[in-house]
Design an enzyme around this catalytic site. Structure first.
Site, PDB file in Angstrom:
ATOM      1  N   ASP A   1       0.870  -1.175   0.000  1.00  0.00           N
ATOM      2  CA  ASP A   1       0.000   0.000   0.000  1.00  0.00           C
ATOM      3  C   ASP A   1       0.902   1.218   0.000  1.00  0.00           C
ATOM      4  O   ASP A   1       1.543   1.526   1.005  1.00  0.00           O
ATOM      5  CB  ASP A   1      -0.899  -0.009   1.236  1.00  0.00           C
ATOM      6  CG  ASP A   1      -1.841   1.191   1.291  1.00  0.00           C
ATOM      7  OD1 ASP A   1      -1.714   2.112   0.442  1.00  0.00           O
ATOM      8  OD2 ASP A   1      -2.700   1.222   2.188  1.00  0.00           O
TER       9      ASP A   1
ATOM     10  N   ASN B   1       2.469   2.817 -10.593  1.00  0.00           N
ATOM     11  CA  ASN B   1       1.184   2.805 -11.284  1.00  0.00           C
ATOM     12  C   ASN B   1       0.002   3.100 -10.362  1.00  0.00           C
ATOM     13  O   ASN B   1      -1.009   3.630 -10.810  1.00  0.00           O
ATOM     14  CB  ASN B   1       0.998   1.429 -11.940  1.00  0.00           C
ATOM     15  CG  ASN B   1      -0.416   1.198 -12.410  1.00  0.00           C
ATOM     16  OD1 ASN B   1      -0.855   1.760 -13.402  1.00  0.00           O
ATOM     17  ND2 ASN B   1      -1.154   0.368 -11.687  1.00  0.00           N
TER      18      ASN B   1
ATOM     19  N   TYR C   1      -7.307  15.582  -8.586  1.00  0.00           N
ATOM     20  CA  TYR C   1      -6.532  14.608  -9.359  1.00  0.00           C
ATOM     21  C   TYR C   1      -5.519  15.291 -10.267  1.00  0.00           C
ATOM     22  O   TYR C   1      -4.343  14.900 -10.306  1.00  0.00           O
ATOM     23  CB  TYR C   1      -7.483  13.742 -10.190  1.00  0.00           C
ATOM     24  CG  TYR C   1      -6.782  12.752 -11.090  1.00  0.00           C
ATOM     25  CD1 TYR C   1      -6.218  11.592 -10.562  1.00  0.00           C
ATOM     26  CD2 TYR C   1      -6.664  12.979 -12.463  1.00  0.00           C
ATOM     27  CE1 TYR C   1      -5.568  10.679 -11.375  1.00  0.00           C
ATOM     28  CE2 TYR C   1      -6.018  12.070 -13.284  1.00  0.00           C
ATOM     29  CZ  TYR C   1      -5.472  10.931 -12.745  1.00  0.00           C
ATOM     30  OH  TYR C   1      -4.825  10.027 -13.553  1.00  0.00           O
TER      31      TYR C   1
ATOM     32  N   LYS D   1      -1.216  15.016 -10.294  1.00  0.00           N
ATOM     33  CA  LYS D   1      -0.382  14.558 -11.403  1.00  0.00           C
ATOM     34  C   LYS D   1       0.598  15.649 -11.838  1.00  0.00           C
ATOM     35  O   LYS D   1       1.718  15.340 -12.261  1.00  0.00           O
ATOM     36  CB  LYS D   1      -1.261  14.117 -12.572  1.00  0.00           C
ATOM     37  CG  LYS D   1      -2.046  12.836 -12.284  1.00  0.00           C
ATOM     38  CD  LYS D   1      -1.129  11.654 -11.937  1.00  0.00           C
ATOM     39  CE  LYS D   1      -1.878  10.359 -11.805  1.00  0.00           C
ATOM     40  NZ  LYS D   1      -1.023   9.208 -11.479  1.00  0.00           N
TER      41      LYS D   1
END
Length: 245
Positions: free
Chosen positions: A59, A86, A163, A167
């Site tokens: 995790d 990923n 989000y 990124k």
């Protein structure tokens, strides 16, 4: 046999990337938060006669879990050739700049950014022992500040503040990491698998997991003259792959 560790490898794009690299002759450590789901994924791959794979409980949002995975893999091998970061989450709704909660931001950054930092720092010693170390940070074209500010961009109307910003931060970390390791054999890139049809986006994506996995695997397989410190989206730029930060 080269060895690769994939976070979030038990399903969707991570699972398909594992499949493709197994087909290329890699040994895969398949990271999964759930041992049960990781073992299920491994058994599915072995059912396809892809045997060089094992599940690792991992995790990325939990430092103790990352450290335990490092110890476990360190007992199995003294070298890691590839790290694919990923694992990621989208944060759920609402995603807008005024309505998204601090808790949402913290949870998403914990996985999408801090999780990558944890993984790199925990496994860098094993990676440095490889003659051809590769790190692929799975990003998104949604993290491009330039594209997000371009009214002609096909996804301009999507403004998921949580989000997208995670990124963008991951992209900056990729730049800094690649720069620090610029005079070494490392090749480190932020790679967008494309808007892929998975449960991550309630299957609203337009691309296949096979295509997404191939895009990630491509930058695992690059040679010594391959790119490093680049932001790559073959969905946005089919010709050369490089897109603006």
């Amino acid at each position: 046999m080269k060895k690769v560790l994939i976070t979030g490898g038990n399903k969707s794009i991570g699972f398909e990337t594992a499949r493709q690299l197994l087909q290329k002759g890699y040994y895969v450590y398949l990271g999964s938060r759930s041992l049960e789901k990781g073992v299920e994924a491994v058994e599915k791959l072995k059912g396809e006669a892809l045997f060089n794979v094992e599940a690792i409980v991992l995790d990325v949002a939990d430092t103790a879990s990352v450290n335990a995975a490092r110890e476990e893999i360190g007992r199995k091998t003294d070298m890691l050739d590839v790290l694919i970061n990923n694992a990621g989450i989208n944060g759920g709704l609402p995603m807008s700049a005024l309505e998204a909660s601090i808790n949402q931001f913290q949870a998403v950054y914990e996985t999408n950014l801090f999780g990558v930092v944890r993984m790199v720092q925990a496994f860098i010693d094993l990676l440095k022992k490889s003659p051809t170390p590769r790190i692929v940070n799975v990003s998104s074209s949604q993290g491009s500040l330039t594209l997000a500010d371009d009214p002609t961009h096909k996804y301009y109307q999507f403004k998921g503040a949580v989000y997208q910003s995670s990124k963008s931060a991951l992209n900056m970390y990729t730049i800094a990491l690649a720069y620090q390791l610029r005079d070494t054999p490392f090749r480190i890139n932020a790679v967008d698998p494309g808007f892929t049809k998975t449960d991550f986006n309630n299957h609203r994506g337009t691309g296949s997991v096979e295509e997404a996995g191939a895009r990630i695997a491509k930058y695992v397989l690059i040679g010594a003259d391959g790119p490093t410190g680049k932001y790559i989206s073959e969905e946005m730029n089919p010709e050369g792959g490089i897109i603006p930060w």
